[in-house]
Write an enzyme that holds these catalytic residues in place. Structure first.
Site, PDB file in Angstrom:
ATOM      1  CB  CYS A   7      20.318   2.389  -7.397  1.00 30.70           C
ATOM      2  SG  CYS A   7      20.786   0.649  -7.360  1.00 30.70           S
TER       3      CYS A   7
ATOM      4  N   GLY B 124       0.853  -1.188   0.000  1.00 37.17           N
ATOM      5  CA  GLY B 124       0.000   0.000   0.000  1.00 37.17           C
ATOM      6  C   GLY B 124       0.879   1.223   0.000  1.00 37.17           C
TER       7      GLY B 124
ATOM      8  N   GLY C 250       3.411   3.924   1.058  1.00 30.40           N
ATOM      9  CA  GLY C 250       4.540   3.850   1.975  1.00 30.40           C
ATOM     10  C   GLY C 250       4.276   4.533   3.308  1.00 30.40           C
TER      11      GLY C 250
ATOM     12  CD  GLU D 140      22.124  -1.441   0.123  1.00 32.02           C
ATOM     13  OE1 GLU D 140      22.664  -0.781  -0.796  1.00 32.02           O
ATOM     14  OE2 GLU D 140      22.768  -2.114   0.933  1.00 32.02           O
TER      15      GLU D 140
HETATM   16  P1  NAD Z   1      10.930   5.418  -3.053  1.00 34.45           P
HETATM   17  O1  NAD Z   1      11.848   5.901  -2.005  1.00 34.45           O
HETATM   18  O2  NAD Z   1       9.897   6.347  -3.571  1.00 34.45           O
HETATM   19  O3  NAD Z   1      10.132   4.119  -2.536  1.00 34.45           O
HETATM   20  C1  NAD Z   1      10.774   3.004  -1.971  1.00 34.45           C
HETATM   21  C2  NAD Z   1       9.819   2.311  -1.006  1.00 34.45           C
HETATM   22  O4  NAD Z   1       9.453   3.226   0.032  1.00 34.45           O
HETATM   23  C3  NAD Z   1       8.507   1.886  -1.658  1.00 34.45           C
HETATM   24  O5  NAD Z   1       8.099   0.662  -1.093  1.00 34.45           O
HETATM   25  C4  NAD Z   1       7.549   3.005  -1.300  1.00 34.45           C
HETATM   26  O6  NAD Z   1       6.219   2.588  -1.217  1.00 34.45           O
HETATM   27  C5  NAD Z   1       8.044   3.423   0.062  1.00 34.45           C
HETATM   28  N1  NAD Z   1       7.775   4.847   0.332  1.00 34.45           N
HETATM   29  C6  NAD Z   1       7.667   5.863  -0.554  1.00 34.45           C
HETATM   30  N2  NAD Z   1       7.441   7.030   0.088  1.00 34.45           N
HETATM   31  C7  NAD Z   1       7.410   6.744   1.404  1.00 34.45           C
HETATM   32  C8  NAD Z   1       7.226   7.532   2.582  1.00 34.45           C
HETATM   33  N3  NAD Z   1       7.024   8.849   2.518  1.00 34.45           N
HETATM   34  N4  NAD Z   1       7.276   6.901   3.773  1.00 34.45           N
HETATM   35  C9  NAD Z   1       7.506   5.587   3.839  1.00 34.45           C
HETATM   36  N5  NAD Z   1       7.678   4.780   2.766  1.00 34.45           N
HETATM   37  C10 NAD Z   1       7.627   5.353   1.567  1.00 34.45           C
HETATM   38  O7  NAD Z   1      11.856   4.844  -4.220  1.00 34.45           O
HETATM   39  P2  NAD Z   1      11.392   4.282  -5.624  1.00 34.45           P
HETATM   40  O8  NAD Z   1      10.943   5.435  -6.455  1.00 34.45           O
HETATM   41  O9  NAD Z   1      10.455   3.135  -5.437  1.00 34.45           O
HETATM   42  O10 NAD Z   1      12.754   3.681  -6.204  1.00 34.45           O
HETATM   43  C11 NAD Z   1      13.717   4.432  -6.862  1.00 34.45           C
HETATM   44  C12 NAD Z   1      14.838   4.828  -5.915  1.00 34.45           C
HETATM   45  O11 NAD Z   1      15.396   3.670  -5.298  1.00 34.45           O
HETATM   46  C13 NAD Z   1      16.005   5.496  -6.630  1.00 34.45           C
HETATM   47  O12 NAD Z   1      16.467   6.566  -5.861  1.00 34.45           O
HETATM   48  C14 NAD Z   1      17.059   4.385  -6.701  1.00 34.45           C
HETATM   49  O13 NAD Z   1      18.377   4.855  -6.815  1.00 34.45           O
HETATM   50  C15 NAD Z   1      16.812   3.685  -5.418  1.00 34.45           C
HETATM   51  N6  NAD Z   1      17.326   2.303  -5.470  1.00 34.45           N
HETATM   52  C16 NAD Z   1      18.428   1.993  -4.739  1.00 34.45           C
HETATM   53  C17 NAD Z   1      18.963   0.723  -4.818  1.00 34.45           C
HETATM   54  C18 NAD Z   1      20.181   0.340  -4.029  1.00 34.45           C
HETATM   55  O14 NAD Z   1      20.425  -0.855  -3.877  1.00 34.45           O
HETATM   56  N7  NAD Z   1      20.959   1.280  -3.530  1.00 34.45           N
HETATM   57  C19 NAD Z   1      18.338  -0.252  -5.618  1.00 34.45           C
HETATM   58  C20 NAD Z   1      17.203   0.100  -6.337  1.00 34.45           C
HETATM   59  C21 NAD Z   1      16.696   1.390  -6.247  1.00 34.45           C
END
Ligand code: NAD
Length: 471
Positions: A278, A200, A202, A244
């Site tokens: 990433c 759902g 975040g 990460e």
């Molecule tokens: P995101 O931070 O928007 O979301 C990641 C997770 O957090 C999701 O499950 C989302 O539902 C949840 N989330 C979003 N907003 C939230 C909030 N305010 N409070 C709590 N939870 C929340 O990231 P994204 O757009 O899904 O993914 C892209 C990002 O992830 C890029 O910055 C990428 O570089 C990074 N990434 C890092 C790695 C790594 O291993 N370092 C790997 C893949 C992606």
């Protein structure tokens, strides 16, 4: 139309308590392919309860038993590999080769973790003390949409190996892939409550997780922005953290590099996973002395990065994942133009005849300096910023002049020298003349790219507490 399960608690897929419904839109053609009803706080509280109950016995299982569970999950994922590839293409837009590679890696992650577990000493002697490593407790795992199966696998495998129980919160933007992985875990026959899933918003799920003292570990993969929000909140109940996060990885082409290999590889590093990686090498540092030669090679190589519907051909790039991503990438291309960088390839808008989906043009900017926004901010799409340097030291200084430090790349004809330079870079992983992945070696970031490491042994240890017994 398919309804994707958003809740798996205590060994069963359940109708969520939450009521908010959303459509899943395929980025290939903007058509709805499924729907989901989002989990809410009540669902999350139930999942935490189930995980807490299961922890009592699961944390006491033997390493051999846990290895068997890991292998069973590996086998179940392989059985569903075609479904996973199909949905990764339809729900996310991955090129077929990428979808295949990413989902196979998800399966092998479980087998790799079983291997690590086979030789891991949970009890050791240090000086006169016995040191015991034990499961940290109930772990909340957050994963992003750009590597659904892979990110879930890394976290679930390590947590299970350690003896933790799990509340998994996958990205709400790619829930169908997450559902299939959850079905594989279900089919593997783990005790009820060991792995639970709530999908759902975040913010909503996080509220229940942060309020619960029963959750003692957060492992988060996602943006730096959200990682920081979670880190601040996690401190209130002293939850252990692995983060990460994002990247803006440098790729340094040294004077002695074989450019016929290094330049196509640099574009592959920048455009992998449709640029939504990433680890993408999005800042390319080139020697001023070879500027003209390299720019000519970049134009030639960029032409080979074909874009199209992965169902219809073997294209190098598919569409971006959603409208938000498409808009974001267009904005950044405009920012690059406004900042005075020069377009060498790509640019604004859709590639020809590809306006039905979220397709963008693989874009290369030259004349970039390291202070421009397109050189400092994570764009998270197929946009490469090329920066010239006059000395190796300048290249290293500019590479390190970044908030991020996830990955770096070096191309050189002299491996020993490149390895010396690698020591100077502030990055968690450095690839020399390769784009190879090592799934057992530590992975994670310096600086704002994260806290902690995943993969293999170090990934397992992120889910363990350490206890010293003296006397
Ligand atoms: P995101 O931070 O928007 O979301 C990641 C997770 O957090 C999701 O499950 C989302 O539902 C949840 N989330 C979003 N907003 C939230 C909030 N305010 N409070 C709590 N939870 C929340 O990231 P994204 O757009 O899904 O993914 C892209 C990002 O992830 C890029 O910055 C990428 O570089 C990074 N990434 C890092 C790695 C790594 O291993 N370092 C790997 C893949 C992606």
């Amino acid at each position: 139309m398919k309804t994707v399960n958003s809740v798996y608690i205590d060994g069963k897929f359940e109708t969520p308590h939450g009521t908010e419904k959303a459509a899943i839109i395929s980025p290939l053609d903007r058509q709805p392919i499924a729907s989901i009803v989002y989990a809410d706080q009540t669902d999350t509280e139930k999942a935490i309860q189930a995980a807490s109950k299961a922890l009592v016995t699961y944390s006491k299982t033997t390493a051999t038993q846990r290895s068997q569970y890991l292998i069973a999950i590996h086998d179940e994922i392989l059985k569903r590999i075609d479904d996973l590839i199909d949905v990764t293409i339809r729900e996310y837009g991955a090129p077929r080769e990428r979808a295949k590679w990413a989902n196979l890696i998800a399966a092998t992650t479980f087998a790799d973790q079983a291997k690590v577990l086979g030789t891991y000493a949970f009890t050791t002697t240090v000086n006169e003390s016995t040191v015991i490593r034990e499961a940290i407790g109930v772990a909340a795992l957050f994963t992003p949409w750009n590597a659904t199966a892979g990110a879930i696998a890394l976290k679930v495998a390590a947590a299970l190996a350690a003896g933790c129980t799990i509340v998994l919160k996958p990205s709400e933007f790619c829930p169908w892939q997450a559902e299939i992985i959850m079905e594989c875990i279900d089919a593997a026959g783990l005790p009820a409550g060991v792995v639970n899933m709530v999908n759902g918003h975040g913010e909503v799920i996080t509220e229940a997780i942060m309020q619960s003292a029963a959750v003692t570990k957060i492992s988060f993969t996602g943006s730096t922005l959200v990682g920081k929000i979670l880190a601040k909140r996690a401190v209130d109940t002293m939850k252990r953290l692995t983060l990460e996060l994002g990247g803006k990885s440098a790729n340094i082409i040294l004077e002695d590099a074989d450019l016929s290999i290094a330049i196509p590889m640099a574009l592959q590093a920048a455009f992998m996973n449709n640029g939504q990686a990433c680890i993408a090498g999005t800042r390319l540092f080139i020697p001023a002395s070879k500027k003209d030669e390299i720019e000519a090679l970049l134009i030639k190589a960029a032409d080979t990065f074909t874009v199209g519907d992965p169902r219809q051909g073997d294209f190098k790039l598919g569409p971006l994942a959603n409208q938000r991503q498409y808009d974001r990438i267009q904005q950044y291309i405009q920012i690059g133009i406004d900042e005075g960088a020069t377009l060498l390839a790509g640019g604004l808008g859709h590639p020809e005849e590809l306006s039905a989906g979220y397709y963008a043009k693989p874009t290369v900017f030259i004349g970039v300096n390291n202070q421009m926004r397109i050189a400092r901010e994570e764009i998270f799409g197929p946009v490469l910023s090329v920066i010239t340097y006059n000395s190796e030291q300048e290249a290293i200084d500019m590479a390190n002049d970044s908030d991020y430090g996830l990955m770096a790349y070096i191309s050189s004809g002299n491996h020993t020298h490149a390895t010396e330079l690698a020591r100077e870079l502030k990055s968690g992983r450095i690839l020399i003349n390769t784009l190879k992945h090592d799934p057992l070696a530590p992975f994670g970031g310096y600086k704002h790219s994260g806290i902690g490491r995943e993969n293999g042994l170090i990934g397992l240890e992120e889910f363990l507490e350490i206890k010293t017994v003296i006397g």
